[in-house]
Motif scaffolding. Structure first.
Motif, PDB file in Angstrom:
ATOM      1  N   VAL A 158       0.858  -1.181   0.000  1.00  0.00           N
ATOM      2  CA  VAL A 158       0.000   0.000   0.000  1.00  0.00           C
ATOM      3  C   VAL A 158       0.894   1.230   0.000  1.00  0.00           C
ATOM      4  O   VAL A 158       1.845   1.321   0.777  1.00  0.00           O
ATOM      5  CB  VAL A 158      -0.978  -0.019   1.199  1.00  0.00           C
ATOM      6  N   CYS A 159       0.595   2.163  -0.896  1.00  0.00           N
ATOM      7  CA  CYS A 159       1.498   3.298  -1.110  1.00  0.00           C
ATOM      8  C   CYS A 159       0.728   4.605  -1.144  1.00  0.00           C
ATOM      9  O   CYS A 159      -0.438   4.663  -1.541  1.00  0.00           O
ATOM     10  CB  CYS A 159       2.266   3.152  -2.431  1.00  0.00           C
ATOM     11  N   ARG A 160       1.423   5.638  -0.740  1.00  0.00           N
ATOM     12  CA  ARG A 160       1.017   7.017  -0.963  1.00  0.00           C
ATOM     13  C   ARG A 160       2.247   7.657  -1.592  1.00  0.00           C
ATOM     14  O   ARG A 160       2.546   7.397  -2.743  1.00  0.00           O
ATOM     15  CB  ARG A 160       0.590   7.681   0.345  1.00  0.00           C
ATOM     16  N   LYS A 161       2.998   8.485  -0.843  1.00  0.00           N
ATOM     17  CA  LYS A 161       4.343   8.862  -1.279  1.00  0.00           C
ATOM     18  C   LYS A 161       5.330   7.816  -0.818  1.00  0.00           C
ATOM     19  O   LYS A 161       6.337   7.568  -1.458  1.00  0.00           O
ATOM     20  CB  LYS A 161       4.710  10.238  -0.713  1.00  0.00           C
ATOM     21  N   GLU A 162       5.048   7.224   0.348  1.00  0.00           N
ATOM     22  CA  GLU A 162       5.843   6.107   0.838  1.00  0.00           C
ATOM     23  C   GLU A 162       5.057   4.818   0.624  1.00  0.00           C
ATOM     24  O   GLU A 162       3.858   4.865   0.343  1.00  0.00           O
ATOM     25  CB  GLU A 162       6.155   6.288   2.324  1.00  0.00           C
ATOM     26  N   CYS A 163       5.722   3.673   0.725  1.00  0.00           N
ATOM     27  CA  CYS A 163       5.085   2.378   0.500  1.00  0.00           C
ATOM     28  C   CYS A 163       5.290   1.489   1.723  1.00  0.00           C
ATOM     29  O   CYS A 163       6.382   1.432   2.274  1.00  0.00           O
ATOM     30  CB  CYS A 163       5.663   1.687  -0.734  1.00  0.00           C
ATOM     31  N   ILE A 164       4.232   0.786   2.109  1.00  0.00           N
ATOM     32  CA  ILE A 164       4.275  -0.085   3.277  1.00  0.00           C
ATOM     33  C   ILE A 164       3.804  -1.478   2.856  1.00  0.00           C
ATOM     34  O   ILE A 164       2.662  -1.635   2.427  1.00  0.00           O
ATOM     35  CB  ILE A 164       3.368   0.433   4.414  1.00  0.00           C
ATOM     36  N   PRO A 165       4.659  -2.511   2.958  1.00  0.00           N
ATOM     37  CA  PRO A 165       4.184  -3.878   2.699  1.00  0.00           C
ATOM     38  C   PRO A 165       3.391  -4.380   3.899  1.00  0.00           C
ATOM     39  O   PRO A 165       3.844  -4.289   5.037  1.00  0.00           O
ATOM     40  CB  PRO A 165       5.478  -4.671   2.488  1.00  0.00           C
ATOM     41  N   GLU A 166       2.199  -4.897   3.649  1.00  0.00           N
ATOM     42  CA  GLU A 166       1.345  -5.386   4.720  1.00  0.00           C
ATOM     43  C   GLU A 166       0.827  -6.772   4.363  1.00  0.00           C
ATOM     44  O   GLU A 166       0.874  -7.190   3.198  1.00  0.00           O
ATOM     45  CB  GLU A 166       0.172  -4.426   4.954  1.00  0.00           C
ATOM     46  N   GLU A 167       0.330  -7.463   5.368  1.00  0.00           N
ATOM     47  CA  GLU A 167      -0.216  -8.786   5.143  1.00  0.00           C
ATOM     48  C   GLU A 167      -1.242  -9.086   6.215  1.00  0.00           C
ATOM     49  O   GLU A 167      -1.326  -8.393   7.236  1.00  0.00           O
ATOM     50  CB  GLU A 167       0.881  -9.847   5.156  1.00  0.00           C
ATOM     51  N   GLY A 168      -2.041 -10.122   5.976  1.00  0.00           N
ATOM     52  CA  GLY A 168      -3.035 -10.506   6.956  1.00  0.00           C
ATOM     53  C   GLY A 168      -3.491 -11.931   6.722  1.00  0.00           C
ATOM     54  O   GLY A 168      -3.430 -12.445   5.600  1.00  0.00           O
ATOM     55  N   VAL A 419      14.212  -1.330  10.648  1.00  0.00           N
ATOM     56  CA  VAL A 419      15.262  -0.761  11.476  1.00  0.00           C
ATOM     57  C   VAL A 419      16.610  -1.168  10.906  1.00  0.00           C
ATOM     58  O   VAL A 419      16.732  -2.131  10.156  1.00  0.00           O
ATOM     59  CB  VAL A 419      15.165  -1.235  12.948  1.00  0.00           C
ATOM     60  N   GLY A 420      17.624  -0.434  11.289  1.00  0.00           N
ATOM     61  CA  GLY A 420      18.985  -0.740  10.887  1.00  0.00           C
ATOM     62  C   GLY A 420      19.946  -0.348  11.988  1.00  0.00           C
ATOM     63  O   GLY A 420      19.547  -0.013  13.107  1.00  0.00           O
ATOM     64  N   TRP A 421      21.241  -0.366  11.674  1.00  0.00           N
ATOM     65  CA  TRP A 421      22.256  -0.091  12.685  1.00  0.00           C
ATOM     66  C   TRP A 421      22.117   1.348  13.172  1.00  0.00           C
ATOM     67  O   TRP A 421      21.999   2.278  12.396  1.00  0.00           O
ATOM     68  CB  TRP A 421      23.634  -0.319  12.094  1.00  0.00           C
ATOM     69  N   GLY A 422      22.152   1.522  14.501  1.00  0.00           N
ATOM     70  CA  GLY A 422      21.945   2.832  15.103  1.00  0.00           C
ATOM     71  C   GLY A 422      20.484   3.177  15.307  1.00  0.00           C
ATOM     72  O   GLY A 422      20.156   4.325  15.605  1.00  0.00           O
ATOM     73  N   ARG A 702      13.064   7.557  12.150  1.00  0.00           N
ATOM     74  CA  ARG A 702      12.764   6.277  11.530  1.00  0.00           C
ATOM     75  C   ARG A 702      12.060   6.500  10.206  1.00  0.00           C
ATOM     76  O   ARG A 702      11.091   7.251  10.105  1.00  0.00           O
ATOM     77  CB  ARG A 702      11.894   5.433  12.465  1.00  0.00           C
ATOM     78  N   ASP A 703      12.515   5.837   9.171  1.00  0.00           N
ATOM     79  CA  ASP A 703      11.963   5.973   7.825  1.00  0.00           C
ATOM     80  C   ASP A 703      12.052   4.626   7.130  1.00  0.00           C
ATOM     81  O   ASP A 703      13.130   4.222   6.672  1.00  0.00           O
ATOM     82  CB  ASP A 703      12.735   7.042   7.045  1.00  0.00           C
ATOM     83  N   PRO A 704      10.933   3.883   7.025  1.00  0.00           N
ATOM     84  CA  PRO A 704      10.975   2.550   6.402  1.00  0.00           C
ATOM     85  C   PRO A 704      11.466   2.580   4.957  1.00  0.00           C
ATOM     86  O   PRO A 704      12.109   1.633   4.507  1.00  0.00           O
ATOM     87  CB  PRO A 704       9.524   2.068   6.489  1.00  0.00           C
ATOM     88  N   ALA A 705      11.169   3.651   4.233  1.00  0.00           N
ATOM     89  CA  ALA A 705      11.595   3.718   2.836  1.00  0.00           C
ATOM     90  C   ALA A 705      13.119   3.773   2.737  1.00  0.00           C
ATOM     91  O   ALA A 705      13.729   3.123   1.885  1.00  0.00           O
ATOM     92  CB  ALA A 705      10.975   4.942   2.149  1.00  0.00           C
ATOM     93  N   ILE A 706      13.758   4.550   3.608  1.00  0.00           N
ATOM     94  CA  ILE A 706      15.220   4.623   3.595  1.00  0.00           C
ATOM     95  C   ILE A 706      15.812   3.290   4.035  1.00  0.00           C
ATOM     96  O   ILE A 706      16.815   2.822   3.481  1.00  0.00           O
ATOM     97  CB  ILE A 706      15.703   5.772   4.491  1.00  0.00           C
ATOM     98  N   THR A 707      15.193   2.645   5.025  1.00  0.00           N
ATOM     99  CA  THR A 707      15.670   1.333   5.461  1.00  0.00           C
ATOM    100  C   THR A 707      15.636   0.337   4.316  1.00  0.00           C
ATOM    101  O   THR A 707      16.568  -0.449   4.128  1.00  0.00           O
ATOM    102  CB  THR A 707      14.817   0.817   6.636  1.00  0.00           C
ATOM    103  N   ALA A 708      14.549   0.349   3.534  1.00  0.00           N
ATOM    104  CA  ALA A 708      14.443  -0.560   2.392  1.00  0.00           C
ATOM    105  C   ALA A 708      15.491  -0.250   1.328  1.00  0.00           C
ATOM    106  O   ALA A 708      16.083  -1.156   0.729  1.00  0.00           O
ATOM    107  CB  ALA A 708      13.039  -0.483   1.786  1.00  0.00           C
ATOM    108  N   ALA A 709      15.735   1.051   1.103  1.00  0.00           N
ATOM    109  CA  ALA A 709      16.755   1.428   0.124  1.00  0.00           C
ATOM    110  C   ALA A 709      18.141   0.979   0.573  1.00  0.00           C
ATOM    111  O   ALA A 709      18.953   0.526  -0.248  1.00  0.00           O
ATOM    112  CB  ALA A 709      16.730   2.947  -0.102  1.00  0.00           C
ATOM    113  N   LEU A 710      18.428   1.101   1.861  1.00  0.00           N
ATOM    114  CA  LEU A 710      19.710   0.616   2.381  1.00  0.00           C
ATOM    115  C   LEU A 710      19.828  -0.892   2.208  1.00  0.00           C
ATOM    116  O   LEU A 710      20.885  -1.413   1.836  1.00  0.00           O
ATOM    117  CB  LEU A 710      19.852   0.992   3.854  1.00  0.00           C
ATOM    118  N   ALA A 711      18.741  -1.611   2.493  1.00  0.00           N
ATOM    119  CA  ALA A 711      18.762  -3.066   2.329  1.00  0.00           C
ATOM    120  C   ALA A 711      19.009  -3.450   0.880  1.00  0.00           C
ATOM    121  O   ALA A 711      19.700  -4.432   0.592  1.00  0.00           O
ATOM    122  CB  ALA A 711      17.441  -3.662   2.824  1.00  0.00           C
TER     123      ALA A 711
END
Length: 749
Positions: A158-168, A419-422, A702-711
């Protein structure tokens, strides 16, 4: 001598701050938890419900439909079978009783969702994704069975400007012999929104739908046989085959009598060359609801140009997407494997972590702890046994703390948090706790107070009675301060932990801790080092007071970091609270009635300060846009822009190189690079000469989009510096930048 209870207090404050971070993380990401026995899953972005339609009950030959009904929050969307330039389609995995078989998802007609220079295909508002279910003639639920259980595991982006993977996970009890038609209208509307086949090429005089490959390169599309009511209207085209056309391009269309024609440019990064190309056509209406569509299968005529070579998805990104974790927002689709993101073996990762830990001792954020250990080693200089035990205990504290921090990071990732280091320094509560801790350390070193003046002697003598525990807790403190820093060799090793089994990932963290503690461990077991240390004397009091100043400098840095997170009001509130805390510890160090009266007033004042100002400390300030930053000598100007998912890819697609600085205010290495190499006039001139776009990804909060880009780059912390080039894989630079390294890379653009 360092105060006896300093390390115990350090651990207490850190546990409180970490607990606050953990509690807020659980609260924020509670939507990831799955309601096992519910037909509804609600997240901050969508409400998803499992629906059924069985008007004649469940039996052989009777109609049975299941579907996932998704209601999006305003401005959020999910994706069609072909998501377009980015995104992921919704996936449904069914668990049905014996005799029931789910068919293919009957995708409704999508909408075109422009995002900058890209275009995606998906759904906004409300959508029902229906699936037909076949009931076999062998279906035998039993004479006494009244209901059957339908289970669905669904995942969506699900996305707006940022994207969040979800499940159920969804569970529905479906009556076997009774009618289930409560949602009949929704299923009827969804079925009406299914694309209808275009009648053509059947031998009835209507020619085939086709797409002729022409210069441009482009497709010249012609579709006869469309309903008369569509003639003269502007249509949208949605290809079911991804990565063929330029989804965001503006293209011309017209009606030649009953034949609709269009000239559609091919994608610059086209990876598919179908001979038969299914497309969906719908009237362009600008709405959000369901609409009619028509499906045509285009026969492709001519020879496809050579397709672009697609680079593989990095293992870290693939693992993150498969696990639906890493808060994997913002980057979807194939990402080129970066140059410099090493394909490390476990042995190489362990060696890199060990070397990184060693170099970490030279980082400025670790210097205050070095002062503590110097004083401690001097105290035991003439006692070899005590010296050796202290070094071993310190090493154990460092290694176990790194492993605990790593386990916490891996656990949060497994729970679906990005999350990531730091990561702990992304919490204002943790930053404020560390600032309070170092303020107490500085006041104690400066001689402002001694805990022995106002604590029971049994408590005050704790360090003397438990020197091993004291050394161990000093190691814990060292990790707390060192964790925001990143040294050379650390980045790739820590990035690899995202793809390793838990035991191997923890081994990497243990090697990092061993590297940090190794100089002290060696000093504690080598007699020559112990003999070289000066004897205790009057100089120690002067040295102790001198070491208060690096502690205060650390507090200044932490207040600045908090200002980046909570704004200037948050930083000011923290300073007021630190003054109040200093007043309390000074007042409690007084004697007689002055201690009672002044101490009581100080405690009341601090309580009022906490009530008034603590909300300002922990609140999150609005993000500040990156601005043009002048170079150190006034020329040229570095025009940094804020990073966002897809921006770098969009700029590169236009033929312009991009440099991305993944940074954070709490990362000392980041700030050093920013003020030196990245502000160097020659570097800025080279970037300007090559017309390099400058993007800054600020991970302070905290920014999930940046975390995903780092990954995606095989990293789990900052700093990370990346050059993106048209038609080539990204180039990842070292963590500690040099002017020569950056200029050499720019020269290759």
């Amino acid at each position: 001598m360092l105060h006896r209870l300093l390390n115990r207090l350090a651990v207490t404050l850190l546990l409180i701050a970490t607990s606050a971070y953990w509690t807020s993380a659980i609260a924020q990401f509670s939507f990831k938890s799955i309601a096992k026995d519910s037909s509804v899953v609600t997240t901050p972005h969508v409400r998803a419900e499992l629906l059924a339609h069985a008007p004649q009950g469940v039996g052989p030959g009777q109609p049975l439909w299941l579907g996932l009904h998704i209601t999006h929050q305003p401005e959020w969307h999910t994706y069609w079978k072909n998501p377009g330039d980015s995104g992921l389609p919704t996936e449904l995995a069914w668990t049905l009783p014996a005799g029931l078989e789910a068919g293919e998802l009957a995708w409704p007609v999508p909408r075109k969702i422009p995002i900058g220079t890209l275009a995606n295909y998906g759904y906004e508002g409300t959508v029902l994704l229906p699936v037909p279910v076949t009931v076999a003639s062998t279906f035998a639920p039993g004479a006494q069975a009244q209901e059957l259980t339908v289970r669905l595991r669904a995942s969506w982006l699900v996305c707006r400007k940022e994207c969040i993977p979800e499940e159920g996970e969804f569970t529905l009890q479906l009556p076997i012999r009774r009618t289930t038609a409560l949602h009949g209208a929704a299923f009827d509307a969804a079925l009406k929104a299914q694309p209808r086949p275009v009648v053509s090429g059947t031998g009835g005089g209507i020619p085939d739908s086709q797409a002729q490959i022409v210069d441009g390169p482009a497709l010249q599309v012609s579709v006869p046989g469309l309903p008369t009511a569509l003639r003269g209207k502007v249509l949208e085209l949605f290809p079911e085959t991804p990565e063929v056309i330029d989804n965001a391009a503006q293209w011309g269309q017209r009606w030649d009598g009953s034949v609709w024609t269009a000239r559609i440019p091919l994608a610059a990064q086209r990876s598919n060359s179908p001979s038969l190309m299914p497309v969906v056509l719908a009237v362009q209406d600008g709405g959000h609801g369901a609409r009619e569509g028509y499906r045509a299968e285009l026969k492709v005529l001519g020879t496809w140009p050579a397709a672009a070579r697609m680079a593989p998805v990095p293992p870290a990104l693939e693992a993150a997407l498969q696990a639906n974790a890493a808060g994997a927002a913002g980057v979807a689709g194939a990402v080129p494997a970066p140059t410099g993101a090493s394909d490390l073996s476990l042995a190489a990762a362990l060696l890199g972590a060990l070397l990184g830990g060693l170099i970490l001792n030279l980082m400025p954020c670790v210097f205050p702890v070095l002062a503590i250990k110097v004083v401690g080693f001097t105290h035991h200089a003439q006692d070899r046994r005590a010296h050796r035990i202290s070094g071993i205990a310190y090493t154990a504290g460092v290694v176990l703390s790194f492993m605990l921090l790593g386990a916490l990071m891996l656990g949060l990732r497994a729970a679906g948090e990005a999350v990531g280091w730091g990561f702990q320094l992304q919490s204002p509560a943790v930053v404020a706790g560390l600032a309070a801790l170092f303020t107490l350390i500085a006041l104690n070193l400066a001689g402002v107070f001694e805990f022995g003046h106002f604590l029971p002697s049994s408590v005050a003598s704790w360090q003397a009675r438990h020197p091993v525990a004291d050394a161990f807790l000093t190691g814990v403190l060292a990790v707390a301060v060192a964790s925001p820093c990143t040294a050379p060799f650390m980045g790739a090793s820590l990035g690899l932990t995202a793809t390793l089994p838990a035991a191997q990932a923890l081994a990497v963290f243990a090697a990092l801790g061993l590297g940090l503690a190794l100089p002290y461990l060696a000093a504690s077991v080598v007699p020559a080092v112990a003999h070289a240390l000066p004897r205790p004397g009057a100089w120690m009091d002067t040295f102790r007071k001198l070491m208060a100043f690096p502690m205060l400098a650390t507090v200044v840095w932490l207040v600045w970091v908090l200002g980046q997170q909570s704004g200037i009001d948050g930083a000011g509130a923290l300073l007021i609270l630190l003054v109040g805390m200093a007043l309390v510890v000074w007042a409690l160090s007084l004697a007689g009635r002055a201690r009672v009266w002044v101490g009581s007033m100080a405690l009341v004042a601090l309580a009022l300060m906490l009530w008034v100002f603590s909300p300002q400390v922990t609140r999150t300030a609005p993000a500040v846009e990156a601005a043009a930053v002048p170079a150190g000598d006034g020329s040229p100007v570095a025009r940094w822009q804020p990073w966002a998912p897809g921006v770098a890819e969009s700029i590169v697609a236009s033929g312009r190189p991009v440099f991305v600085d993944f940074t954070a205010a709490w990362c000392v290495t980041c700030q050093y690079n920013k003020k030196t190499t990245l502000a160097n006039a020659d570097v800025l001139a080279d970037l300007q000469a090559k017309n390099v776009a400058l993007l800054r990804a600020d991970w302070t909060r905290r920014d999930p989009a940046i975390t995903a880009a780092l990954a995606a780059l095989g990293r789990s912390g900052v700093p990370v510096y990346v050059f993106y080039r048209p038609g080539q894989p990204p180039v990842v630079l070292t963590e500690v930048l040099s002017v020569d390294e950056v200029r050499r890379t720019i020269a290759t653009l």
